[in-house]
Design a protein around this motif. Structure first.
Motif, PDB file in Angstrom:
ATOM      1  N   LYS A   1       3.982   6.866  -0.445  1.00 19.90           N
ATOM      2  CA  LYS A   1       2.860   6.665   0.253  1.00 19.90           C
ATOM      3  C   LYS A   1       2.632   6.128   1.745  1.00 19.90           C
ATOM      4  O   LYS A   1       3.697   5.306   2.096  1.00 19.90           O
ATOM      5  CB  LYS A   1       2.058   5.816  -0.578  1.00 19.90           C
TER       6      LYS A   1
ATOM      7  N   ASN B   1      10.876   1.081   3.000  1.00 14.65           N
ATOM      8  CA  ASN B   1       9.661   0.180   3.273  1.00 14.65           C
ATOM      9  C   ASN B   1       9.361  -0.414   4.182  1.00 14.65           C
ATOM     10  O   ASN B   1      10.419  -1.172   4.875  1.00 14.65           O
ATOM     11  CB  ASN B   1      10.001  -0.914   2.051  1.00 14.65           C
TER      12      ASN B   1
ATOM     13  N   ASP C   1       5.387  -1.081  -4.124  1.00 18.62           N
ATOM     14  CA  ASP C   1       4.438   0.109  -4.091  1.00 18.62           C
ATOM     15  C   ASP C   1       3.679   0.281  -2.535  1.00 18.62           C
ATOM     16  O   ASP C   1       3.223   1.570  -2.286  1.00 18.62           O
ATOM     17  CB  ASP C   1       3.247  -0.164  -5.071  1.00 18.62           C
ATOM     18  N   ASP C   2       3.859  -0.722  -1.741  1.00 18.85           N
ATOM     19  CA  ASP C   2       3.589  -0.553  -0.541  1.00 18.85           C
ATOM     20  C   ASP C   2       4.386  -1.558   0.249  1.00 18.85           C
ATOM     21  O   ASP C   2       5.051  -1.972  -0.284  1.00 18.85           O
ATOM     22  CB  ASP C   2       1.887  -0.937  -0.248  1.00 18.85           C
TER      23      ASP C   2
ATOM     24  N   GLY D   1       8.375   3.819  -0.494  1.00 14.84           N
ATOM     25  CA  GLY D   1       8.655   4.738  -1.505  1.00 14.84           C
ATOM     26  C   GLY D   1       9.807   5.545  -1.389  1.00 14.84           C
ATOM     27  O   GLY D   1      10.503   5.432  -0.710  1.00 14.84           O
TER      28      GLY D   1
ATOM     29  N   THR E   1       2.560 -10.471  -5.183  1.00 10.56           N
ATOM     30  CA  THR E   1       2.347  -9.479  -4.285  1.00 10.56           C
ATOM     31  C   THR E   1       1.183  -9.932  -3.435  1.00 10.56           C
ATOM     32  O   THR E   1       0.568 -10.620  -3.680  1.00 10.56           O
ATOM     33  CB  THR E   1       1.808  -8.231  -5.222  1.00 10.56           C
TER      34      THR E   1
ATOM     35  N   HIS F   1      15.068   5.313  -0.429  1.00 13.66           N
ATOM     36  CA  HIS F   1      13.906   4.434  -0.343  1.00 13.66           C
ATOM     37  C   HIS F   1      13.697   3.728   0.953  1.00 13.66           C
ATOM     38  O   HIS F   1      14.862   3.163   1.410  1.00 13.66           O
ATOM     39  CB  HIS F   1      14.007   3.602  -1.660  1.00 13.66           C
TER      40      HIS F   1
ATOM     41  N   SER G   1      -5.157  -2.335  -1.027  1.00 10.99           N
ATOM     42  CA  SER G   1      -4.808  -2.868  -2.231  1.00 10.99           C
ATOM     43  C   SER G   1      -5.831  -3.823  -2.725  1.00 10.99           C
ATOM     44  O   SER G   1      -5.613  -4.141  -4.171  1.00 10.99           O
ATOM     45  CB  SER G   1      -3.526  -3.243  -1.962  1.00 10.99           C
TER      46      SER G   1
ATOM     47  N   LYS H   1       5.848   9.251  -5.645  1.00  8.90           N
ATOM     48  CA  LYS H   1       6.863   8.003  -5.412  1.00  8.90           C
ATOM     49  C   LYS H   1       6.556   7.683  -3.680  1.00  8.90           C
ATOM     50  O   LYS H   1       7.301   7.002  -3.353  1.00  8.90           O
ATOM     51  CB  LYS H   1       8.041   8.507  -5.879  1.00  8.90           C
TER      52      LYS H   1
ATOM     53  N   VAL I   1      -0.941   9.994  -0.004  1.00 10.20           N
ATOM     54  CA  VAL I   1       0.161  10.059  -1.133  1.00 10.20           C
ATOM     55  C   VAL I   1       0.974  11.112  -0.856  1.00 10.20           C
ATOM     56  O   VAL I   1       0.650  12.370  -1.414  1.00 10.20           O
ATOM     57  CB  VAL I   1      -0.416  10.069  -2.362  1.00 10.20           C
TER      58      VAL I   1
END
Length: 654
Positions: free
Chosen positions: A477, A524, A40-41, A515, A93, A522, A99, A475, A471
């Motif tokens: 961020k 990261n 997610d991040d 994302g 995580t 995708h 977060s 999907k 955001v």
């Protein structure tokens, strides 16, 4: 009489388990796992055999949250001494920055939160993974979930046997093998929809672990380049056994109040271990060769937490009241080692020496306790604004019994507080800010220190951070933030004793991009640009520089995954991990060069014999980079490891 080796017996257990699961399993689990698309991040996610993101359980913003005592299991406090195996862990995580908002009782150096193996319902499931590489590594594991009483009592269980080339702190290297066996289970009992009970049983043994050498120069220069092949002593094989036991209860007492409680025991025992050190290295490679033998070194800890949470909803407002009590009781036995001078040696030249007759002395015993109570308040307004505040009252006590000197002890009693806030400027834009105080563990002295293994005193710490989250799509961020963190600086003094030398202040800028950037693509990407400065009244006399050793000014980790549109079952990925130049000595007299590791890989999903499967293939260190580097204490090693291939096949038993 027929004798069967331990390794053969373990492999037989794995095969037997596979047969049992194959006979019952009907639900797919992990063949489609991909941490790049799952994250997610870019702060850090470990999923199965792979990790992505800027941080890891042992490294967050230049510090070690595991050593600091900032480990949680399903959100509850856990004092980890022995590593948790994949038999009981689904993923981990990193909680840091934005977060951490909504995460009760955060910590300055971040939180590592382990997610227990997911328990299926009333349908069995199982996954087998067979891996090979890097280098001589190979192994097989099977993990599954068996319904014992429908979905009321479910047993996630697994077993694994591996030949590993993973060294304790430096990564995988050819020749430095060990045999690793793990068995674990996390049963779940849910008698109704209000109560859930989980247990943890995790055992892992490492044997025949080759000892990885470290190199120490005589002055402010790097060692000469040497081969990256095996340069260890064949007799220097360590052993290690870890055990993690525990239980978690979650009970919805009323519509408002939720009770969660966890109790854990974690042990880490080294019956025998060694250190291999080349010291006083000259520019031409001449050195003094020291080998160190350690008698039984072990650490055990009992820890746990009880938490009561009340949720109050009214119109646009959501409120939570949280009450908590947690603590740990830790015993450590260390020291008693014997150092043997093997005489002059040339680094990079392997000379197998006979095993010395080590003469061990009495060890040191260390007993620490930390007890804490606290309360917190969390406010949410229409999912557009959040505010939280919490306070803890902590009591810390440590007693040391060492041979030949009087017993010593220290204690600390202090409150610590935190507060976080977030506000949505627009549906896609969120500002956040926070302040956190902590009383964190300082870890243990490294093998290269005279007080090797000593448990260092707890540290008073604090952190402030703020930033913005964008955001772009649901999907995709982007998070950008700044932070400042302060804690005591422990490292080796001029007498080679690990102790407090000053205060370290870390300031930096973080960037997370994660994302689905475009269809099939995708990303990261995590970037940390910062500096860990050392502040003290007498640094020059102590020969302490103004920057913490082993702390690069720039770090980035970039992962890109592309699903092939013309071959939907396949994907390609590339990763780059960069560590900038960093001080390699306490006095900052020498810096290790910047280094970048590039990996290239792919995944292919297929069906074999009716089983959903996937093949993972990766070329590691594609550019064959090789640089001298160091970690947080002096001691050079060459990184990254040599170019190699890593592959594994995952099969879901259906």
């Amino acid at each position: 009489m027929r004798v069967t080796s331990t390794k053969s017996r373990t492999f037989s257990v794995v095969i037997a388990a596979a047969v049992i699961f194959q006979a019952t399993a009907v639900n797919a689990q992990h063949a489609a796992d991909n941490p790049i698309s799952a994250a997610d991040d870019a702060y850090g996610l470990t999923l199965g055999l792979e990790s992505v993101g800027l941080y890891s359980p042992g490294l967050v913003r230049g510090f070690n949250p595991q050593a600091a005592g900032n480990v949680r299991i399903d959100g509850l406090y856990f004092d980890q001494q022995g590593a948790l195996s994949n038999r009981v862990i689904e993923d981990s995580t990193i909680k840091v920055g934005v977060s951490e908002i909504g995460y009760a009782f955060p910590a300055p150096t971040g939180i590592v939160d382990y997610d227990l193996r997911h328990a299926g319902g009333d349908v069995p499931s199982a996954t087998i993974i067979a891996n090979v590489g890097p280098d001589e590594s190979r192994g097989v594991s099977i993990d599954g979930s068996l319904p014992v009483i429908g979905s009321e009592l479910v047993l996630p269980i697994g077993v694994s046997t591996q030949v590993s080339t993973q060294t304790p702190s430096y990564g995988p290297y050819p020749g430095y093998t060990s045999n690793v066996t793990s068995i674990g289970a996390t049963p779940r009992w849910s008698p109704n929809d209000k109560i859930t009970v989980r247990a943890i049983v995790d055992w892992q043994q490492t044997s025949n672990a080759k000892t990885f050498p470290l190199y120490f120069t005589a002055g402010d220069f790097l060692p000469p380049s040497i081969s990256k092949g095996y340069l260890g002593q064949n007799w220097a094989e360590g052993r290690n056994v870890t055990m993690n036991l525990g239980g978690i209860v979650s009970a919805q007492l009323t519509k408002i109040w939720l009770l969660k409680a966890g109790v854990f025991r974690s042990t880490n025992d080294y019956p025998v271990s060694f250190a291999d050190q080349y010291t006083n290295i000259q520019p031409n490679g001449q050195s003094e060769h020291l080998v160190v033998g350690y008698p039984d070194q072990d650490t055990s800890s009992n820890s746990g937490e009880v938490r009561l949470t009340g949720a109050f909803l009214g119109g646009d407002w959501g409120q939570q009241l949280i009450f908590m009590a947690r603590g740990r009781d830790t015993n450590a036995r260390y020291g008693g080692e014997d150092v043997v001078d093997e005489g002059p040696a040339v680094i990079g030249t392997l000379v197998e020496l006979p095993e010395p007759d080590f003469i061990y002395s009495a060890p040191t015993n260390d007993h620490t306790q930390l007890w804490s109570v606290g309360s917190a308040y969390h406010l949410d307004w229409r999912k557009r604004a959040e505010f939280e505040i919490g306070i803890q009252d902590e009591n810390y006590r440590e007693t040391v019994v060492a041979p030949g000197i009087p017993d010593s002890g220290m204690s600390a009693h202090l409150p610590r507080a935190y507060s976080n806030a977030a506000f949505a400027l627009a549906p896609q834009w969120t500002l956040y800010a926070g302040y956190t105080q902590g009383l964190e563990n300082s870890g243990a002295a490294p093998n290269s220190a005279k007080n090797s293994g000593a448990v260092l005193p707890a540290s008073k710490t604090w952190q402030i951070d703020s930033g913005i989250r964008y955001v772009v799509t649901p999907k995709f961020k982007i998070i950008a933030g700044v932070f400042e963190l302060q804690k005591p600086y422990f490292n080796l003094d001029t007498d080679n004793i690990d102790r407090e030398l000053g205060v370290q202040r870390a300031k930096g800028v973080e960037l997370s991009i994660a994302g689905e950037l475009a269809k099939y693509l995708h990303v990261n990407i995590g970037v940390l640009d910062g500096k860990v400065s050392i502040v003290g009244s007498n640094l020059a006399a102590e020969k302490v520089g103004f920057v913490a050793v082993g702390q690069p000014l720039l770090t980035y980790v970039a992962n890109i995954n592309y699903d092939l549109p013309w071959l939907p079952a396949a994907s390609m990925d590339v990763s780059a991990t960069h560590f900038g130049t960093a001080p390699a000595s306490i006095d900052n007299g020498v810096y290790s060069p910047a280094v970048t590791l590039v990996n290239l890989g792919g995944r292919y999903q297929f069906t074999a014999f009716g089983k959903k499967s996937s093949l993972r293939l990766q070329i590691q260190n594609l550019l064959a980079t090789k640089k001298w580097t160091t970690q947080y204490t002096p001691g050079f090693f060459q990184w990254p490891p040599p170019r190699t291939v890593f592959a594994y096949i995952t099969t879901d038993l259906l």
